[in-house]
Design an enzyme around this catalytic site. Structure first.
Site, PDB file in Angstrom:
ATOM      1  N   HIS A 284      -3.585   0.562  -3.290  1.00  0.00           N
ATOM      2  CA  HIS A 284      -4.296   1.274  -2.233  1.00  0.00           C
ATOM      3  C   HIS A 284      -4.982   0.310  -1.273  1.00  0.00           C
ATOM      4  CE1 HIS A 284      -3.787   4.912  -4.734  1.00  0.00           C
ATOM      5  NE2 HIS A 284      -3.878   4.020  -5.710  1.00  0.00           N
TER       6      HIS A 284
ATOM      7  N   ARG B  58     -17.841   2.913   5.148  1.00  0.00           N
ATOM      8  CA  ARG B  58     -16.412   2.585   5.098  1.00  0.00           C
ATOM      9  C   ARG B  58     -16.140   1.100   5.280  1.00  0.00           C
ATOM     10  NH1 ARG B  58     -12.649   5.953   8.837  1.00  0.00           N
ATOM     11  NH2 ARG B  58     -11.128   5.068   7.370  1.00  0.00           N
ATOM     12  N   ARG B  59     -16.949   0.412   6.056  1.00  0.00           N
ATOM     13  CA  ARG B  59     -16.608  -0.956   6.442  1.00  0.00           C
ATOM     14  C   ARG B  59     -17.602  -2.026   6.021  1.00  0.00           C
ATOM     15  NH1 ARG B  59     -12.457   0.501   6.078  1.00  0.00           N
ATOM     16  NH2 ARG B  59     -10.809   0.819   7.615  1.00  0.00           N
TER      17      ARG B  59
ATOM     18  N   ARG C  10       0.853  -1.180   0.000  1.00  0.00           N
ATOM     19  CA  ARG C  10       0.000   0.000   0.000  1.00  0.00           C
ATOM     20  C   ARG C  10       0.890   1.232   0.000  1.00  0.00           C
ATOM     21  NH1 ARG C  10      -3.886   2.281   4.868  1.00  0.00           N
ATOM     22  NH2 ARG C  10      -4.805   3.994   3.657  1.00  0.00           N
ATOM     23  N   HIS C  11       0.464   2.247  -0.732  1.00  0.00           N
ATOM     24  CA  HIS C  11       1.260   3.473  -0.824  1.00  0.00           C
ATOM     25  C   HIS C  11       1.567   4.063   0.553  1.00  0.00           C
ATOM     26  CE1 HIS C  11      -2.112   6.090   0.303  1.00  0.00           C
ATOM     27  NE2 HIS C  11      -2.878   5.284  -0.437  1.00  0.00           N
TER      28      HIS C  11
ATOM     29  N   GLU D  59      -7.758   3.380  -5.868  1.00  0.00           N
ATOM     30  CA  GLU D  59      -8.488   3.310  -4.607  1.00  0.00           C
ATOM     31  C   GLU D  59      -9.993   3.318  -4.886  1.00  0.00           C
ATOM     32  OE1 GLU D  59      -9.204   2.322  -1.876  1.00  0.00           O
ATOM     33  OE2 GLU D  59      -8.028   3.500  -0.453  1.00  0.00           O
TER      34      GLU D  59
ATOM     35  N   ARG E 172       0.344   8.777  -5.758  1.00  0.00           N
ATOM     36  CA  ARG E 172       0.866   8.276  -4.490  1.00  0.00           C
ATOM     37  C   ARG E 172       1.305   6.822  -4.602  1.00  0.00           C
ATOM     38  NH1 ARG E 172      -4.657   9.226  -4.044  1.00  0.00           N
ATOM     39  NH2 ARG E 172      -6.023   7.601  -3.180  1.00  0.00           N
TER      40      ARG E 172
ATOM     41  N   MET F 197     -13.572   4.556  -5.126  1.00  0.00           N
ATOM     42  CA  MET F 197     -14.061   5.909  -5.354  1.00  0.00           C
ATOM     43  C   MET F 197     -15.116   6.229  -4.285  1.00  0.00           C
ATOM     44  SD  MET F 197     -16.125   8.364  -6.735  1.00  0.00           S
ATOM     45  CE  MET F 197     -17.386   7.744  -7.854  1.00  0.00           C
TER      46      MET F 197
ATOM     47  N   SER G  31      -0.221   9.726   2.438  1.00  0.00           N
ATOM     48  CA  SER G  31      -0.441  10.835   1.506  1.00  0.00           C
ATOM     49  C   SER G  31      -0.769  12.113   2.278  1.00  0.00           C
ATOM     50  CB  SER G  31      -1.576  10.502   0.541  1.00  0.00           C
ATOM     51  OG  SER G  31      -2.835  10.600   1.209  1.00  0.00           O
ATOM     52  N   LEU G  32      -0.767  13.218   1.560  1.00  0.00           N
ATOM     53  CA  LEU G  32      -1.068  14.502   2.194  1.00  0.00           C
ATOM     54  C   LEU G  32      -2.487  14.544   2.746  1.00  0.00           C
ATOM     55  CD1 LEU G  32       0.692  16.852  -0.374  1.00  0.00           C
ATOM     56  CD2 LEU G  32       1.298  16.588   2.037  1.00  0.00           C
ATOM     57  N   TRP G  33      -3.396  13.792   2.131  1.00  0.00           N
ATOM     58  CA  TRP G  33      -4.759  13.756   2.656  1.00  0.00           C
ATOM     59  C   TRP G  33      -4.924  12.709   3.747  1.00  0.00           C
ATOM     60  CZ3 TRP G  33      -9.215  14.790  -1.369  1.00  0.00           C
ATOM     61  CH2 TRP G  33      -9.143  16.140  -1.758  1.00  0.00           C
ATOM     62  N   ASN G  34      -4.093  11.672   3.758  1.00  0.00           N
ATOM     63  CA  ASN G  34      -4.057  10.785   4.933  1.00  0.00           C
ATOM     64  C   ASN G  34      -3.697  11.611   6.160  1.00  0.00           C
ATOM     65  OD1 ASN G  34      -2.559   8.107   3.042  1.00  0.00           O
ATOM     66  ND2 ASN G  34      -4.696   8.313   3.648  1.00  0.00           N
TER      67      ASN G  34
END
Length: 345
Positions: free
Chosen positions: A273, A230-231, A99-100, A203, A149, A205, A103-106
């Site tokens: 991802h 999410r899950r 997995r990458h 990833e 990423r 969408m 990231s800046l948004w993570n």
């Protein structure tokens, strides 16, 4: 030379150690050590012949050649001079999933999905560390998503690889792109690793959640609803993809494009991802829809599968529903050398 076999990726350590008569008889002895690290067992043997000074230490190696790669060779013991040391190579290939990095948004706790944002400094460091962990595993092809990423992670990881081959992104999106990116040196081609980008490995969408802060989203829609999006396996967020929908495209691409490469003897790395890799792991490990929703993958942590006789054998895939294990040849070799030094000195 790329055409020559890349052998003993784990290394072959030469040492000269003398022992007393009480330790060895008739000038021959075997010292056996077994270490277990993160699910990896390493059996090492030291053999002396003709005198009480030895000797060559050899650890099971990874081998790769231009035509075929054997991921894990057995330990090679010294020959007695009456038989050949050559052993039949197993038809094994390696599949590395990573997995990458962050990231800046993570970092900002935002829903990212298919928005194309780069790595943070921490993400860069995670990618480099991932590369160190897999630096001794042969890699013939790389697949990434089309998102930067994932591509950054793959490229940075390969800067640490022992073979020093150059990853080159293939551009086949148009005839002009293909023509303009051609390489006209066969030797250079041998020193390169093709990188194929595919939107199917993107990833999941996240639809209308993309760019929203996760805490703010929970406040707006309710924590339970956001957790469901999410899950859950088959419930998508507004105008987005469910994990089931993500799995349909990612697994289909894996079966059609990547699995044939493994069958042909290629060692493959996939940099992608959390959700696209969870989908692939679900296929590889035959997880149920309930098991996969509990699976968490850490950023920048490589996972290894051995593909042998049409089956995927876990070597560093998740060892528990919420934990991703690591199979690091580099770490095993470091422990091996440390143990050797302690025994000698």
């Amino acid at each position: 030379m790329a055409a020559t076999t890349f052998h003993h990726a784990l290394g072959s350590i030469q040492s000269h150690v003398c022992y007393s008569n009480s330790e060895f008889q008739s000038g021959r002895g075997i010292l056996s050590v077994k270490m277990i690290s993160t699910g990896v067992g390493v059996d090492m043997r030291l053999i002396t012949r003709g005198s009480r000074c030895s000797g060559s230490w050899k650890l099971g190696a990874i081998r790769a050649s231009s035509s075929h790669s054997s991921v894990a060779d057995p330990v090679q013991l010294p020959s007695n001079g009456n038989s050949s040391d050559s052993r039949k190579k197993s038809n094994e290939t390696a599949l590395i999933l990573v997995r990458h990095g962050e990231s800046l948004w993570n970092e900002k706790n935002l829903f990212t999905g298919c928005v194309d944002v780069p790595l943070t400094q921490k993400g860069v460091e995670e990618a480099i560390e991932a590369g160190k962990r897999i630096s001794n595993i042969p890699i013939d092809m790389i697949y990434t998503s089309v998102l930067i990423r994932a591509q950054m992670t793959a490229m940075l990881a390969m800067t640490q690889h022992r073979r020093k081959k150059v990853p080159i992104v293939l551009h086949n999106e148009s005839e002009k792109a293909h023509k303009w990116s051609q390489i006209f040196s066969e030797e250079t081609k041998k020193q390169s690793i093709p990188v194929i980008t595919a939107w199917q490995l993107n990833e999941r969408m996240y639809g209308e959640l993309q760019g929203l802060n996760k805490q703010e989203t929970a406040d707006r829609f309710g924590k339970e609803k956001v957790h469901e999006w999410r899950r859950s396996y088959d419930i998508p967020p507004p105008n987005g993809e469910s994990l089931e929908m993500c799995a349909e495209r990612a697994v289909a691409y894996f079966k059609e494009q990547i699995e044939p490469q493994l069958l042909s003897g290629k060692n493959v790395m996939i940099a992608a991802h959390g959700n696209s890799l969870r989908s692939i792991i679900m296929y590889l490990d035959k997880l149920t829809s309930q098991e996969v929703i509990s699976l968490e993958l850490s950023t920048g942590i490589p996972m290894l599968y051995i593909f042998k006789e049409g089956k995927f054998i876990r070597r560093g895939s998740p060892v528990a529903p919420s934990e991703a294990g690591v199979y690091a040849y580099t770490r095993s070799l470091a422990l091996y050398r440390q143990k050797l030094d302690e025994m000698i000195h």
